[in-house]
Write an enzyme that holds these catalytic residues in place. Structure first.
Site, PDB file in Angstrom:
ATOM      1  N   GLU A  47      66.898 -59.884  13.419  1.00 47.85           N
ATOM      2  CA  GLU A  47      67.246 -60.950  12.468  1.00 47.85           C
ATOM      3  C   GLU A  47      66.300 -62.144  12.618  1.00 47.85           C
ATOM      4  O   GLU A  47      65.837 -62.712  11.635  1.00 47.85           O
ATOM      5  CB  GLU A  47      68.693 -61.408  12.676  1.00 47.85           C
ATOM      6  CG  GLU A  47      69.736 -60.413  12.216  1.00 47.85           C
ATOM      7  CD  GLU A  47      69.756 -60.242  10.696  1.00 47.85           C
ATOM      8  OE1 GLU A  47      69.410 -61.182   9.967  1.00 47.85           O
ATOM      9  OE2 GLU A  47      70.116 -59.134  10.257  1.00 47.85           O
ATOM     10  N   TYR A 132      74.049 -67.942   9.079  1.00 44.90           N
ATOM     11  CA  TYR A 132      73.671 -66.669   8.457  1.00 44.90           C
ATOM     12  C   TYR A 132      73.394 -65.600   9.516  1.00 44.90           C
ATOM     13  O   TYR A 132      73.919 -64.486   9.448  1.00 44.90           O
ATOM     14  CB  TYR A 132      72.435 -66.862   7.557  1.00 44.90           C
ATOM     15  CG  TYR A 132      71.993 -65.567   6.940  1.00 44.90           C
ATOM     16  CD1 TYR A 132      72.543 -65.123   5.746  1.00 44.90           C
ATOM     17  CD2 TYR A 132      71.065 -64.741   7.590  1.00 44.90           C
ATOM     18  CE1 TYR A 132      72.181 -63.908   5.197  1.00 44.90           C
ATOM     19  CE2 TYR A 132      70.699 -63.519   7.055  1.00 44.90           C
ATOM     20  CZ  TYR A 132      71.251 -63.117   5.857  1.00 44.90           C
ATOM     21  OH  TYR A 132      70.902 -61.905   5.329  1.00 44.90           O
ATOM     22  N   ASP A 150      73.264 -63.989   0.622  1.00 45.17           N
ATOM     23  CA  ASP A 150      71.871 -64.446   0.611  1.00 45.17           C
ATOM     24  C   ASP A 150      71.350 -64.385  -0.828  1.00 45.17           C
ATOM     25  O   ASP A 150      72.119 -64.118  -1.761  1.00 45.17           O
ATOM     26  CB  ASP A 150      71.020 -63.616   1.590  1.00 45.17           C
ATOM     27  CG  ASP A 150      70.884 -62.162   1.161  1.00 45.17           C
ATOM     28  OD1 ASP A 150      71.417 -61.799   0.089  1.00 45.17           O
ATOM     29  OD2 ASP A 150      70.234 -61.393   1.891  1.00 45.17           O
TER      30      ASP A 150
END
Ligand code: SF4
Length: 307
Positions: A47, A132, A150
């Protein structure tokens, strides 16, 4: 589910909508190595790397990073200069991300005895981990996240269900759609949809989008989205209404004007400003586009989908 003020609503058959997407995702999807693991450390590294780097380039760097520092304990024990040096050598963007990742590994080791926390709230306490990323790790490692929202997901929700370009509405729609306790498969599936089918230039048919039968944009042919040049708000709202006409006729077969009208707009009043005359105009457009047929009968006009 919301209707009324925001003038949008998810389809009533939410279960079918969910199942269609999950089946589509499970039948075929792009393969990334971090989709094959549930190790929170490996997922966090992917990520952080993919925040600024194309996925195709992240893959090599991700393997190399994990070969060198396979666990949070290894990373926590590393020299920070080596981690930053790795980041630069692989062109992974801001060096601060490498520093934060190193610090996060130390936190996991020192504050959590080497075991990652499993909630978005606790994960967001780790250095450099924003909401996020925390939610992504909670979803993909622990199946314990909220719906990811997103840019890709917003584009899908805007097009498919007419969700307005508003963060609160997107959050609500995304969470209403997500099946309880299935954030891992769901978030992967909806992000895949936004990535391969519902991109800026959508590929609805070639990608066999599982939401074509529900999608307002597909029904109307208007694929504008928050990140795709907008039409005027008049056109945007007309697009939504056209999509609702098609959706209602698909669900009910044929409908008289006064049965159809309230399903298209909550303020439908037969003789009002947005009444029969307005609806006839919309139906004439749809008929002109070959999507709908309108038949005059004794009791009044009846609309159905063109066959
Ligand atoms: S039908 Fe097309 S526009 Fe609608 S959600 Fe699918 S890919 Fe996106």
């Amino acid at each position: 589910m919301t209707d009324g003020a925001g003038e949008w609503a998810l389809p009533e058959d939410t279960e079918d909508v969910r199942a269609a997407l999950v089946d589509w995702y499970e039948a075929d999807h792009r393969s990334f190595p971090w989709r094959e693991t549930t190790d929170p450390y490996e997922i966090l590294v992917s990520e952080v790397m993919s925040q600024q780097t194309q996925l195709s380039r992240v893959e090599d760097a991700w393997h190399a990073f994990l070969d060198r520092w396979p666990t949070t304990a290894d990373l926590a024990a590393a020299d920070r200069g080596d981690v930053v040096g790795f980041w630069s050598a692989h062109s992974l963007g801001y060096n601060n991300r490498a520093k934060y990742l190193h610090e996060a590994a130390r936190q996991v080791e020192e504050d959590y005895s080497g075991e990652f926390p499993d909630t978005p709230g606790e994960l967001a306490e780790l250095m450099g981990v924003g909401p996020y990323t925390a939610n992504a790790v909670a979803s993909f490692a622990f199946d314990n996240g909220d719906a990811v929202v997103d840019t890709n997901v917003k584009r899908v929700l805007y097009r498919a269900f007419g969700v307005p370009d508003d963060d609160a509405a997107f959050e609500e729609a995304a969470n209403d759609l997500m099946p309880d306790g299935e954030s891992r498969v769901w978030n992967n599936a909806v992000m895949e949809l936004g990535g391969v089918a519902c991109g800026k230039a959508p590929d609805c048919d070639a990608a066999e989008c599982p939401w074509r039968e529900y999608c307002e944009a597909y029904a109307s042919g208007d694929f504008s989205a928050p990140d795709v040049p907008q039409q005027s708000s008049f056109e945007g709202s007309r697009r939504q209404k056209r999509g609702r006409v098609v959706g209602a006729l698909r669900e009910h077969g044929e409908l008289a004007l006064d049965e159809l009208g309230p399903r298209v707009r909550v303020d439908y009043v037969p003789d009002g400003e947005h009444g029969r005359e307005w609806l006839r105009g919309l139906l004439d457009d749809l008929e002109g586009d070959g999507l709908v047929t309108v038949e005059e009968r004794d009791g009044g006009a009846v609309a159905r989908l063109a066959s």
